[in-house]
Structure formats: C-alpha cells, structure tokens
Design an enzyme around this catalytic site. Structure first.
Site, PDB file in Angstrom:
ATOM      1  N   HIS A 127      44.445   2.088  20.805  1.00 21.63           N
ATOM      2  CA  HIS A 127      43.723   3.164  20.101  1.00 21.63           C
ATOM      3  C   HIS A 127      42.802   2.589  19.011  1.00 21.63           C
ATOM      4  O   HIS A 127      41.616   2.929  18.932  1.00 21.63           O
ATOM      5  CB  HIS A 127      44.743   4.129  19.490  1.00 21.63           C
ATOM      6  CG  HIS A 127      44.152   5.261  18.708  1.00 21.63           C
ATOM      7  ND1 HIS A 127      43.915   6.499  19.271  1.00 21.63           N
ATOM      8  CD2 HIS A 127      43.750   5.345  17.407  1.00 21.63           C
ATOM      9  CE1 HIS A 127      43.386   7.297  18.336  1.00 21.63           C
ATOM     10  NE2 HIS A 127      43.279   6.619  17.194  1.00 21.63           N
ATOM     11  N   GLU A 128      43.341   1.689  18.190  1.00 19.62           N
ATOM     12  CA  GLU A 128      42.534   1.149  17.074  1.00 19.62           C
ATOM     13  C   GLU A 128      41.383   0.287  17.588  1.00 19.62           C
ATOM     14  O   GLU A 128      40.303   0.258  16.981  1.00 19.62           O
ATOM     15  CB  GLU A 128      43.418   0.365  16.098  1.00 19.62           C
ATOM     16  CG  GLU A 128      44.481   1.203  15.395  1.00 19.62           C
ATOM     17  CD  GLU A 128      43.936   2.389  14.609  1.00 19.62           C
ATOM     18  OE1 GLU A 128      42.798   2.314  14.114  1.00 19.62           O
ATOM     19  OE2 GLU A 128      44.654   3.408  14.515  1.00 19.62           O
ATOM     20  N   HIS A 131      38.496   2.393  18.145  1.00 15.46           N
ATOM     21  CA  HIS A 131      37.735   2.634  16.905  1.00 15.46           C
ATOM     22  C   HIS A 131      36.874   1.414  16.554  1.00 15.46           C
ATOM     23  O   HIS A 131      35.711   1.559  16.167  1.00 15.46           O
ATOM     24  CB  HIS A 131      38.668   2.933  15.740  1.00 15.46           C
ATOM     25  CG  HIS A 131      39.334   4.280  15.787  1.00 15.46           C
ATOM     26  ND1 HIS A 131      38.684   5.424  16.180  1.00 15.46           N
ATOM     27  CD2 HIS A 131      40.597   4.665  15.459  1.00 15.46           C
ATOM     28  CE1 HIS A 131      39.519   6.461  16.090  1.00 15.46           C
ATOM     29  NE2 HIS A 131      40.692   6.016  15.665  1.00 15.46           N
ATOM     30  N   HIS A 137      37.605  10.150  17.852  1.00 16.26           N
ATOM     31  CA  HIS A 137      38.713  10.799  18.557  1.00 16.26           C
ATOM     32  C   HIS A 137      38.229  11.653  19.714  1.00 16.26           C
ATOM     33  O   HIS A 137      37.079  12.091  19.752  1.00 16.26           O
ATOM     34  CB  HIS A 137      39.544  11.612  17.566  1.00 16.26           C
ATOM     35  CG  HIS A 137      40.375  10.723  16.684  1.00 16.26           C
ATOM     36  ND1 HIS A 137      40.660  11.013  15.377  1.00 16.26           N
ATOM     37  CD2 HIS A 137      40.956   9.516  16.940  1.00 16.26           C
ATOM     38  CE1 HIS A 137      41.405  10.030  14.869  1.00 16.26           C
ATOM     39  NE2 HIS A 137      41.592   9.114  15.797  1.00 16.26           N
TER      40      HIS A 137
HETATM   41  N1  TQI Z   1      45.377   6.224  11.666  1.00 16.49           N
HETATM   42  C1  TQI Z   1      44.244   7.052  11.912  1.00 16.49           C
HETATM   43  C2  TQI Z   1      43.672   6.775  13.325  1.00 16.49           C
HETATM   44  O1  TQI Z   1      43.518   5.602  13.677  1.00 16.49           O
HETATM   45  C3  TQI Z   1      43.146   6.786  10.911  1.00 16.49           C
HETATM   46  C4  TQI Z   1      42.042   7.767  11.077  1.00 16.49           C
HETATM   47  C5  TQI Z   1      42.073   9.071  10.747  1.00 16.49           C
HETATM   48  C6  TQI Z   1      40.777   7.549  11.669  1.00 16.49           C
HETATM   49  N2  TQI Z   1      40.912   9.663  11.106  1.00 16.49           N
HETATM   50  C7  TQI Z   1      40.105   8.757  11.666  1.00 16.49           C
HETATM   51  C8  TQI Z   1      40.183   6.426  12.197  1.00 16.49           C
HETATM   52  C9  TQI Z   1      38.843   8.888  12.190  1.00 16.49           C
HETATM   53  C10 TQI Z   1      38.916   6.562  12.712  1.00 16.49           C
HETATM   54  C11 TQI Z   1      38.252   7.786  12.728  1.00 16.49           C
HETATM   55  O2  TQI Z   1      43.414   7.726  14.025  1.00 16.49           O
HETATM   56  S1  TQI Z   1      46.866   6.659  12.172  1.00 16.49           S
HETATM   57  C12 TQI Z   1      47.019   7.426  16.043  1.00 16.49           C
HETATM   58  C13 TQI Z   1      46.993   8.653  16.894  1.00 16.49           C
HETATM   59  C14 TQI Z   1      46.915   6.469  13.888  1.00 16.49           C
HETATM   60  C15 TQI Z   1      46.918   7.574  14.686  1.00 16.49           C
HETATM   61  O3  TQI Z   1      47.748   5.688  11.623  1.00 16.49           O
HETATM   62  O4  TQI Z   1      47.081   8.021  11.843  1.00 16.49           O
HETATM   63  C16 TQI Z   1      47.117   6.180  16.604  1.00 16.49           C
HETATM   64  C17 TQI Z   1      47.020   5.226  14.428  1.00 16.49           C
HETATM   65  F1  TQI Z   1      45.910   8.697  17.608  1.00 16.49           F
HETATM   66  F2  TQI Z   1      47.972   8.686  17.725  1.00 16.49           F
HETATM   67  F3  TQI Z   1      47.084   9.693  16.148  1.00 16.49           F
HETATM   68  C18 TQI Z   1      47.119   5.069  15.794  1.00 16.49           C
HETATM   69 CL1  TQI Z   1      47.287   5.959  18.297  1.00 16.49          CL
HETATM   70 ZN    ZN Z   2      42.296   7.252  15.588  1.00 17.93          ZN
END
Ligand code: TQI
Ligand code: ZN
Ligand code: ZN
Length: 170
Positions: A127-128, A131, A137
C-alpha cells in the site's frame, strides 16, 4: 476507482530504475528485507519500473525506516494501531513505519492468531509503495489502495484498479 495526488506527481519517465535503502539505525533481518523486496516486486511486475536495494541511505531514491512516536517530520506515530505507516508522494521517497506495531513478517496465518493487533508488514508495504509511486486512495474495496486494512489479515495482490492506476502513471 483509483486516485492520484493533486498535480499527479510521479517519478520522471527517464527514471525507471529506482533505488531504496533502509535506515542504518534499524538493523533488519533478511526476512524483513525480503518482505519489502516482494512488495516492490508486485509493482515492478506490472510496470517498467525496477527497484534495487542499495546500502547508501543518503543516496537512495526511496528511504525506509521504522520509528517510534515523534520522528522529526511533524507526523508522529501513535503506538499500537492507529497510524501504521506513512509514505509521501513523488519525489519524496520517504517511507516510515511505526516501530510500535506488532508487525507480522512471516505471512504465516498462525502468527496472526497468537499476536494481538497483528499487522501484516507486506500488506502495508504494498500500500505505501503505491503512495511512494504516486497513487492516492481508491474507492474499490478489494484494491491495495483502499484506505482500510483489517488487522490479522493479509492483502497483497494488486487488483485491476491498482494496475490501471499505476499503468496510467508509468
Ligand atoms: N497511514 C495512512 C495511509 O497510508 C496515511 C495517510 C492518510 C495517507 N491519508 C493519506 C497517505 C493520503 C497518503 C495519502 O493511508 S495508515 C492503510 C489502509 C495506513 C492505512 O497507517 O493509516 C494501510 C497504512 F489503507 F489500510 F488504511 C497502511 Cl494499508
Ligand atoms: Zn494510504
Ligand atoms: Zn514520518
């Protein structure tokens, strides 16, 4: 459907070979490094991009580190669950993971049963990396870029939506 960041930032077209390095302050096992390697592979499988691990944390395009709490970028981590990791849009290359999570690295389903609030490292890494490459998303529930993850579950396969997004960019 997939989304992109405002302005559609991406790595330049002439940069097909991207390097990554781990923060030398985090000694990682080969098993953990292998998880990241497989996560990068899932994206390189569907694009012309290649990802190579190098030693130099200061020269690599993508920098990966595990940190606790406040780690200097104004987005502190928060202990178990909550924020798990964050990655910034191109060309930042910064990929930070919350050192306080109960990361599961084996991919072995049994390890989820014995670990409280287990989070699958490979799922979060895939996922990261999305990004890091410029994907925001997605509204498609099964996609890697859908903004919800279930603890104790593994979700590592790109869906058509993820592939369409990354192939639009690269
Ligand atoms: N971190 C968030 C994410 O990576 C950080 C974030 C929030 C973000 N809004 C964003 C990054 C907009 C980029 C653009 O989404 S988290 C998930 C998931 C997170 C969340 O730690 O909440 C995953 C990390 F998608 F499952 F919600 C990994 Cl897979
Ligand atoms: Zn994300
Ligand atoms: Zn950070």
């Amino acid at each position: 459907h997939y989304t992109l960041f405002p302005g559609e930032p991406r790595w330049p077209r002439n940069r097909r070979d991207l390097t990554y390095a781990f923060d030398p302050r985090n000694p990682l096992t080969e098993e953990v490094k292998g998880v990241f390697s497989r996560a990068f592979q899932r994206w390189s499988d569907v694009t012309a991009l290649n990802f190579t691990l190098i030693d130099s944390f200061t020269r690599s395009d993508i920098t990966i580190g595990f940190y606790s709490g406040d780690h200097g970028d104004g987005e502190p981590f928060d202990g178990v669950l909550g924020t798990l990791a964050h990655a910034f849009s191109p060309p930042s290359g910064k990929f930070h993971l919350d050192a306080d999570e109960n990361w599961v690295v084996s991919g072995d389903l049994d390890s989820f049963l014995s670990v409280t609030a287990a989070v699958d490292l490979e799922s979060v890494a895939v996922h990261e990396i999305g990004h890091l490459l410029g994907l925001g998303h997605s509204s498609v529930e099964d996609s890697i870029m859908y903004p919800t993850i279930t603890t104790g579950k593994r979700k590592v396969d790109l869906t058509n939506d993820d592939v369409e997004g990354i192939q639009y960019l690269y």
